[in-house]
Design a protein around this motif. Structure first.
Motif, short mmCIF file in Angstrom:
data_model
loop_
_atom_site.label_atom_id
_atom_site.label_comp_id
_atom_site.label_asym_id
_atom_site.label_seq_id
_atom_site.Cartn_x
_atom_site.Cartn_y
_atom_site.Cartn_z
N GLN A 87 0.84 -1.19 0.00
CA GLN A 87 0.00 0.00 0.00
C GLN A 87 0.88 1.25 0.00
OE1 GLN A 87 -3.17 -0.66 -0.22
NE2 GLN A 87 -3.92 1.44 -0.24
N GLY A 88 0.60 2.19 -0.92
CA GLY A 88 1.35 3.44 -0.98
C GLY A 88 2.62 3.36 -1.81
N CYS A 89 2.83 2.28 -2.56
CA CYS A 89 4.10 2.11 -3.29
C CYS A 89 4.34 3.20 -4.34
CB CYS A 89 4.19 0.72 -3.92
SG CYS A 89 2.88 0.33 -5.09
N PHE A 90 3.30 3.59 -5.06
CA PHE A 90 3.49 4.66 -6.04
C PHE A 90 3.83 5.97 -5.34
CE2 PHE A 90 1.58 8.33 -8.27
CZ PHE A 90 2.48 8.41 -9.32
N THR A 91 3.15 6.26 -4.26
CA THR A 91 3.40 7.51 -3.55
C THR A 91 4.81 7.53 -2.98
OG1 THR A 91 1.05 7.77 -3.05
CG2 THR A 91 2.61 9.01 -1.67
N ARG A 92 5.28 6.42 -2.43
CA ARG A 92 6.67 6.36 -1.95
C ARG A 92 7.64 6.62 -3.09
NH1 ARG A 92 4.31 2.80 1.27
NH2 ARG A 92 4.67 0.97 -0.04
N ALA A 93 7.41 5.98 -4.22
CA ALA A 93 8.29 6.17 -5.37
C ALA A 93 8.22 7.63 -5.84
CB ALA A 93 7.90 5.22 -6.50
N TYR A 94 7.04 8.21 -5.81
CA TYR A 94 6.88 9.60 -6.23
C TYR A 94 7.67 10.53 -5.31
CZ TYR A 94 4.45 13.79 -7.90
OH TYR A 94 4.15 15.02 -8.45
N VAL A 95 7.55 10.30 -4.00
CA VAL A 95 8.29 11.12 -3.03
C VAL A 95 9.79 10.96 -3.24
CG1 VAL A 95 8.86 11.38 -0.57
CG2 VAL A 95 6.46 11.18 -1.29
N ILE A 96 10.25 9.73 -3.30
CA ILE A 96 11.69 9.48 -3.46
C ILE A 96 12.18 10.09 -4.77
CG2 ILE A 96 13.43 7.68 -3.79
CD1 ILE A 96 11.67 5.93 -1.86
N SER A 97 11.43 9.91 -5.85
CA SER A 97 11.87 10.46 -7.13
C SER A 97 11.89 11.98 -7.11
CB SER A 97 11.00 9.94 -8.28
OG SER A 97 9.70 10.50 -8.22
N THR A 98 10.95 12.58 -6.40
CA THR A 98 10.95 14.04 -6.30
C THR A 98 12.21 14.53 -5.61
OG1 THR A 98 8.54 14.11 -6.25
CG2 THR A 98 9.70 16.03 -5.38
N PHE A 99 12.59 13.84 -4.55
CA PHE A 99 13.80 14.24 -3.82
C PHE A 99 15.06 13.84 -4.60
CE2 PHE A 99 10.70 14.85 -0.64
CZ PHE A 99 11.23 15.68 0.32
N GLU A 100 15.06 12.63 -5.17
CA GLU A 100 16.21 12.13 -5.92
C GLU A 100 16.44 12.94 -7.18
OE1 GLU A 100 16.75 8.12 -8.40
OE2 GLU A 100 16.67 7.74 -6.26
N CYS A 101 15.37 13.32 -7.83
CA CYS A 101 15.47 14.03 -9.10
C CYS A 101 15.38 15.54 -8.93
CB CYS A 101 14.38 13.57 -10.05
SG CYS A 101 14.53 11.85 -10.52
N CYS A 102 15.37 16.01 -7.70
CA CYS A 102 15.16 17.44 -7.50
C CYS A 102 16.23 18.26 -8.19
CB CYS A 102 15.09 17.79 -6.02
SG CYS A 102 14.19 19.32 -5.77
N ASP A 103 17.47 17.84 -8.15
CA ASP A 103 18.51 18.60 -8.84
C ASP A 103 18.28 18.57 -10.35
OD1 ASP A 103 19.77 19.40 -6.52
OD2 ASP A 103 21.08 17.65 -6.48
#
Length: 185
Positions: A87-103
């Motif tokens: 449960q919440g796997c897409f949201t976790r990936a979205y959060v991580i990608s937002t932080f990981e890809c922020c630069d």
């Protein structure tokens, strides 16, 4: 007489990618105004005719750059979700990608920010998000997960507005807090 154009092997995918990367680099350095047909062609080392072989006009190039950025985000999301079906796997990936890809997002901020003012890009982003949410409705339809995704969007926007400094909390601490919220029931 320069004959390299005639002797050079045709590599359309490499040329297309070089054009996209040149457009992204120009947008990073100069904003969307820096994406001119001549500047992109020069940066990629091709003629304007070569650019027009791949993209009918400047808008088609910008659309392709937007698609290129979405493809990069898709790849990151898919990689992050590969081992997470909870449960919440897409949201976790979205959060991580937002932080990981922020630069990366900050470097591509000219195009990303243009979504705010360009209805067509805004609609394309919304359609992309809606499609991902529909695909992951079984795991990510809880309203609290929407709040987490909106917080991640807010983090990205704060980084853009504040030249990379979103506030007193470290990015790692904020990311951990948002990830923890995806696991709360």
């Amino acid at each position: 007489m320069n004959t390299t154009a005639y002797n050079r092997p045709k590599q359309p995918e490499q040329v297309r990618r070089a054009l996209l990367e040149a457009a992204v680099a120009l947008a990073e350095e100069q904003g969307l105004g820096g994406i001119t047909v001549q500047a992109v062609a020069d940066r990629a080392g091709v003629t304007k005719g070569g650019l027009f072989h791949h993209f009918a006009n400047k808008q088609a190039l910008i659309d392709a750059v937007f698609d290129f950025m979405l493809e990069q985000m898709e790849a990151v999301l898919d990689r992050l979700m590969a081992d997470d079906a909870e449960q919440g796997c897409f949201t976790r990936a979205y959060v991580i990608s937002t932080f990981e890809c922020c630069d990366m997002a900050l470097s591509g901020q000219a195009l990303s920010i243009s979504m705010v003012t360009d209805p067509a890009l805004r609609r394309r982003w919304r359609d992309w998000v809606d499609a991902r949410l529909a695909r992951h409705a079984d795991t990510d339809s809880d309203p609290r997960l929407n709040v987490v995704r909106l917080a991640a969007d807010g983090y990205w926007f704060a980084r853009v507005l504040h030249d990379g400094d979103p506030g007193p909390e470290t990015p790692e601490a904020l990311q951990a807090r948002l990830i923890a919220m995806t696991r709360e029931g």
